[in-house]
Design a protein around this motif. Structure first.
Motif, short mmCIF file in Angstrom:
data_model
loop_
_atom_site.label_atom_id
_atom_site.label_comp_id
_atom_site.label_asym_id
_atom_site.label_seq_id
_atom_site.Cartn_x
_atom_site.Cartn_y
_atom_site.Cartn_z
N PHE A 114 42.01 66.05 22.73
CA PHE A 114 41.03 66.87 22.01
C PHE A 114 41.60 68.26 21.74
CE2 PHE A 114 38.98 64.16 25.22
CZ PHE A 114 38.35 63.24 24.38
N TYR A 115 42.73 68.27 21.06
CA TYR A 115 43.44 69.53 20.86
C TYR A 115 42.64 70.52 20.03
CZ TYR A 115 44.64 66.84 16.65
OH TYR A 115 44.57 66.06 15.52
N SER A 116 41.75 70.03 19.16
CA SER A 116 40.96 70.96 18.35
C SER A 116 39.79 71.57 19.13
CB SER A 116 40.40 70.23 17.12
OG SER A 116 39.57 69.14 17.52
N GLU A 117 39.51 71.04 20.33
CA GLU A 117 38.42 71.56 21.15
C GLU A 117 38.93 72.35 22.35
OE1 GLU A 117 35.69 68.55 22.34
OE2 GLU A 117 35.72 67.52 20.41
N ASN A 118 40.22 72.38 22.55
CA ASN A 118 40.78 73.02 23.74
C ASN A 118 40.81 74.53 23.54
OD1 ASN A 118 41.88 72.87 26.34
ND2 ASN A 118 43.95 73.08 25.53
N PHE A 119 39.62 75.14 23.58
CA PHE A 119 39.48 76.57 23.29
C PHE A 119 39.89 77.44 24.48
CE2 PHE A 119 36.87 80.46 23.11
CZ PHE A 119 37.33 80.98 21.91
N SER A 120 39.46 77.05 25.66
CA SER A 120 39.74 77.88 26.84
C SER A 120 41.15 77.65 27.36
CB SER A 120 38.72 77.56 27.94
OG SER A 120 38.81 76.19 28.30
N SER A 179 41.32 87.21 36.53
CA SER A 179 40.85 88.54 36.87
C SER A 179 39.53 88.82 36.17
CB SER A 179 41.88 89.59 36.45
OG SER A 179 42.00 89.64 35.03
N ARG A 180 38.82 89.84 36.64
CA ARG A 180 37.55 90.20 36.02
C ARG A 180 37.75 90.65 34.58
NH1 ARG A 180 33.78 94.25 39.28
NH2 ARG A 180 33.92 92.45 40.68
N LEU A 181 38.84 91.36 34.32
CA LEU A 181 39.13 91.82 32.97
C LEU A 181 39.32 90.62 32.03
CD1 LEU A 181 39.81 94.05 30.95
CD2 LEU A 181 42.19 93.93 31.73
N TYR A 182 40.08 89.63 32.50
CA TYR A 182 40.32 88.44 31.67
C TYR A 182 39.01 87.71 31.40
CZ TYR A 182 42.02 83.85 30.24
OH TYR A 182 42.24 82.68 29.55
N THR A 183 38.18 87.54 32.43
CA THR A 183 36.93 86.81 32.28
C THR A 183 36.00 87.50 31.28
OG1 THR A 183 37.09 86.02 34.57
CG2 THR A 183 34.93 85.90 33.50
N LYS A 184 35.87 88.83 31.40
CA LYS A 184 35.00 89.56 30.48
C LYS A 184 35.52 89.48 29.05
CE LYS A 184 33.06 92.90 33.76
NZ LYS A 184 32.92 94.34 34.11
N TYR A 185 36.83 89.61 28.91
CA TYR A 185 37.41 89.54 27.56
C TYR A 185 37.21 88.15 26.96
CZ TYR A 185 40.82 89.62 23.80
OH TYR A 185 41.42 89.53 22.56
N PHE A 186 37.38 87.12 27.77
CA PHE A 186 37.21 85.75 27.26
C PHE A 186 35.77 85.51 26.84
CE2 PHE A 186 36.27 81.25 27.89
CZ PHE A 186 37.23 80.67 27.08
N ILE A 187 34.81 85.98 27.65
CA ILE A 187 33.40 85.80 27.30
C ILE A 187 33.08 86.54 26.01
CG2 ILE A 187 31.03 86.34 28.00
CD1 ILE A 187 31.90 85.88 30.89
N ALA A 188 33.57 87.79 25.88
CA ALA A 188 33.32 88.57 24.67
C ALA A 188 33.94 87.90 23.45
CB ALA A 188 33.87 89.98 24.84
#
Length: 312
Positions: free
Chosen positions: A171-177, A190-199
């Motif tokens: 499912f290469y077209s769905e592998n977003f994360s 890290s918290r910075l990575y998590t917040k940036y990914f959510i944003a």
């Protein structure tokens, strides 16, 4: 069981109040029904997962293993190829119609066909695009069904450490994360990575909705312009209405086959069917819990004269 004989005054009172009493009774019945048989909101993919969770293979040829997934990949890829071809052609048609609407001018061509003068042809192109779009959605729904079964097999039967890799493979077209480490519990985001990914994820979804809304608005605008221009006379009116209708039907079909929809859960009936064999002593108690209140409510209305012996 019927009610006792009533005086004329009592009969008149029952006749006047019956619509209200029976209406309240229907509401209570509906509430009891929803309590015993609640609605569950699931996507079609989640329903497939629940269904396959009860599947027991009868032979070696139908196990939900890696071979099963690899067999489905062929059919999935064939449907994807057909759907992508339709999407490409429709994208070219939309670009052609859009440039014609803004009087930019663009030649539209597919193998063997070249459109230079859009008069009249534009009407047929938008209709073709609306019909082929629905066909593409049907192909994509078949892909979704196949992929839901593949995902179930991966999540249930593949080693946990390899699931992310196989999801990226199939499912290469769905592998977003980004991949999450399984064998490295001491390494975490890290918290910075998590917040940036959510944003970034939220921004991606917002932009996707904006693009979809913009596409739909432009599509309807072009269909309205086809109506106003009426280059094919009455047929232009029919094509404009049919194109908008097909677009609405396609969107409805997409929602029905992707979004969470209500299903009625009849687990209680299954439980009551099995109790006489599993725990006969609990059957009457459980049946009274499910239907006792409704039966008592019905009998009270019979005694009060609101329901006669002929009523259901």
């Amino acid at each position: 069981m019927t009610g006792l004989p009533k005086t004329r005054l009592q009969q008149l009172y029952i006749s006047v109040t019956r619509p209200f009493v029976m209406g309240a009774y229907r509401l209570r019945e509906r509430r009891r029904f929803r309590k015993n048989f609640p609605l569950i909101w699931k996507t079609p993919g989640e329903i497939i997962h629940l269904d396959l969770g009860n599947y027991e293979p009868e032979g070696e040829d139908f196990k939900l293993d890696k071979k099963f997934v690899d067999d489905l990949v062929v059919a999935r890829d064939a449907a994807r190829t057909k759907a992508n071809r339709i999407i490409f052609v429709n994208a070219m048609i939309f670009a052609f119609l859009l440039t014609d609407y803004f009087s930019i001018g663009l030649k539209f061509s597919i193998p063997g066909v070249t459109v230079v003068d859009p008069k009249g042809v534009r009407d047929l192109l938008i209709f073709f695009s609306s019909v082929s779009g629905i066909y593409s959605l049907i192909l994509q729904n078949n892909m979704y069904t196949i992929e839901s079964a593949m995902k179930f097999s991966i999540l249930k039967n593949f080693p946990e450490e390899l699931r992310g890799i196989y999801v990226a493979k199939y499912f290469y077209s769905e592998n977003f994360s980004a991949p999450s480490p399984i064998q490295l519990p001491y390494i975490s985001y890290s918290r910075l990575y998590t917040k940036y990914f959510i944003a970034a994820s939220v921004a991606f979804m917002i932009l996707l909705l904006i693009y979809l809304g913009l596409y739909m608005a432009l599509y309807v605008t072009i269909a309205i312009d086809v109506w106003k221009s009426a280059r094919l006379g009455i047929w232009s009116y029919i094509i404009a209405v049919a194109s908008i209708t097909n677009g609405a039907l396609g969107m409805s079909y997409l929602i029905l086959t992707r979004m969470r929809m209500p299903y009625t859960d009849y687990t209680v009936l299954h439980e009551l069917q099995g109790l006489p064999e599993i725990a006969p002593s609990q059957f009457e108690r459980r049946r009274n819990e499910v239907y006792g209140e409704g039966v008592a409510d019905y009998r009270r209305l019979v005694e009060r004269g609101y329901i006669g012996a002929e009523d259901p």
